[in-house]
Design an enzyme around this catalytic site. Structure first.
Site, PDB file in Angstrom:
ATOM      1  N   ASP A 161      -9.721  -5.415  -4.344  1.00 59.44           N
ATOM      2  CA  ASP A 161      -9.110  -4.393  -3.489  1.00 59.44           C
ATOM      3  C   ASP A 161     -10.033  -3.176  -3.468  1.00 59.44           C
ATOM      4  O   ASP A 161     -10.198  -2.493  -4.482  1.00 59.44           O
ATOM      5  CB  ASP A 161      -7.733  -4.017  -4.031  1.00 59.44           C
ATOM      6  CG  ASP A 161      -6.928  -3.156  -3.084  1.00 59.44           C
ATOM      7  OD1 ASP A 161      -7.530  -2.328  -2.373  1.00 59.44           O
ATOM      8  OD2 ASP A 161      -5.691  -3.292  -3.077  1.00 59.44           O
ATOM      9  N   SER A 194       0.834  -1.197   0.000  1.00 58.25           N
ATOM     10  CA  SER A 194       0.000   0.000   0.000  1.00 58.25           C
ATOM     11  C   SER A 194       0.878   1.259   0.000  1.00 58.25           C
ATOM     12  O   SER A 194       1.672   1.455  -0.915  1.00 58.25           O
ATOM     13  CB  SER A 194      -0.959  -0.042   1.194  1.00 58.25           C
ATOM     14  OG  SER A 194      -1.997   0.885   1.042  1.00 58.25           O
ATOM     15  N   HIS A 226      -7.520  -5.802  -0.153  1.00 49.19           N
ATOM     16  CA  HIS A 226      -6.338  -4.958   0.030  1.00 49.19           C
ATOM     17  C   HIS A 226      -5.366  -5.569   1.042  1.00 49.19           C
ATOM     18  O   HIS A 226      -4.151  -5.575   0.827  1.00 49.19           O
ATOM     19  CB  HIS A 226      -6.766  -3.565   0.483  1.00 49.19           C
ATOM     20  CG  HIS A 226      -5.659  -2.572   0.515  1.00 49.19           C
ATOM     21  ND1 HIS A 226      -5.008  -2.127  -0.615  1.00 49.19           N
ATOM     22  CD2 HIS A 226      -5.066  -1.915   1.563  1.00 49.19           C
ATOM     23  CE1 HIS A 226      -4.076  -1.245  -0.293  1.00 49.19           C
ATOM     24  NE2 HIS A 226      -4.079  -1.111   1.027  1.00 49.19           N
TER      25      HIS A 226
END
Length: 278
Positions: free
Chosen positions: A229, A97, A258
């Site tokens: 995601d 991320s 995610h």
């Protein structure tokens, strides 16, 4: 606990486990978490004979809660301070991320010029650019990130619970098996950090254009993301990363969220190991 002090005087907490002569695997965590988010990966690679290193980003976890420097340049420079302090070479840098953005900036600006990086991995990563602009019409509208800021400022503790119990791990899906422990651990990590760092970090992960970083990376890079995601849309992230990188390997996981490094570590970890060994 181990700390390194950066050039601008910030104490960065780090973990360093395993044989000092083994190849280092360096982990970069996502917003608003800490190096603890990599437990499943660090233990896995440690068991496979690697040296594993992870740090808490400034303002996050056990690192200093400073009021400045919450941007991708400082994130990358702080990662470089850890790598230089430990003299890590032939390292594989893995970022999730926001940590993927940190890896991209670190590798492009520090790791490659210093000859310290062998490979990189971007997992559900934010580059090249999340926010919608004229040049990036398919991006996420700025109003979404403004909403994040508003919710964080109003009630950070509740906002973090809502994110962890909802879209981050896909626990809001009808057929999801919710882990209360995973939700609480996400919340615990988030609340260890500073509200200011988390607030400013939203701008860092959403509005930093890292197209140039991706184009500058020459080491082999593995790009991983789930097609469910809900935080970082994979069509605006992994698919574009694979096009911009010079030596990319792309893998999209059907139905993965995610936070797939936690929910599907049994699948992701062997894929990471295969890439490291390749």
């Amino acid at each position: 606990m181990a700390y390194v002090t950066t050039a601008d005087g910030v104490e960065i907490f780090y973990k360093d486990w395993g044989p000092r002569d083994a190849q280092p695997i360096v982990f970069h965590h996502g917003w608003p978490l800490s190096s603890d988010d990599w437990d499943a990966q660090m233990l896995f690679f440690l068991a496979n004979g690697y040296r594993v290193v992870a740090h808490d980003r400034r303002g996050h976890g056990r690192s200093a809660q400073v009021g400045t420097g919450h941007d991708m340049d400082h994130y990358a420079a702080d990662a470089a301070a850890v790598a230089e302090h430990l003299d890590l070479r032939n390292a594989v840098h893995i970022g999730h991320s926001t940590g993927g953005g940190e890896v991209a900036r670190y590798v492009a600006k520090h790791g490659q010029p210093q000859g310290r990086v062998a490979k990189a991995v971007l997992v559900s990563a934010v580059p090249p650019l999340m926010v919608q602009t004229e040049a990036n019409p398919e991006g996420t509208p700025i109003t979404v990130f403004d909403g994040f800021r508003q919710a964080l400022a109003a009630n950070r503790a509740q906002f973090f619970l809502d994110v962890a119990a909802g879209p981050f791990y896909g626990f809001n899906r009808e057929d999801a098996t919710v882990s209360e422990g995973v939700v609480r651990n996400w919340w615990r990590q988030g609340m260890m950090g500073g509200a200011n760092a988390h607030y400013d970090g939203i701008k860092a992960f959403s509005e930093t254009d890292q197209t140039g970083d991706l184009k500058a990376i020459t080491v082999p890079t593995l790009v991983l993301q789930g097609d469910d995601d809900q935080i970082v849309p994979y069509k605006d992230a992994a698919l574009l990363q694979a096009k911009l990188l010079q030596h990319a390997t792309l893998k999209i996981y059907e139905g993965f969220p995610h936070g797939m490094l936690t929910t599907h570590a049994d699948v992701i970890n062997p894929d990471l190991l295969a890439f490291v060994r390749s």
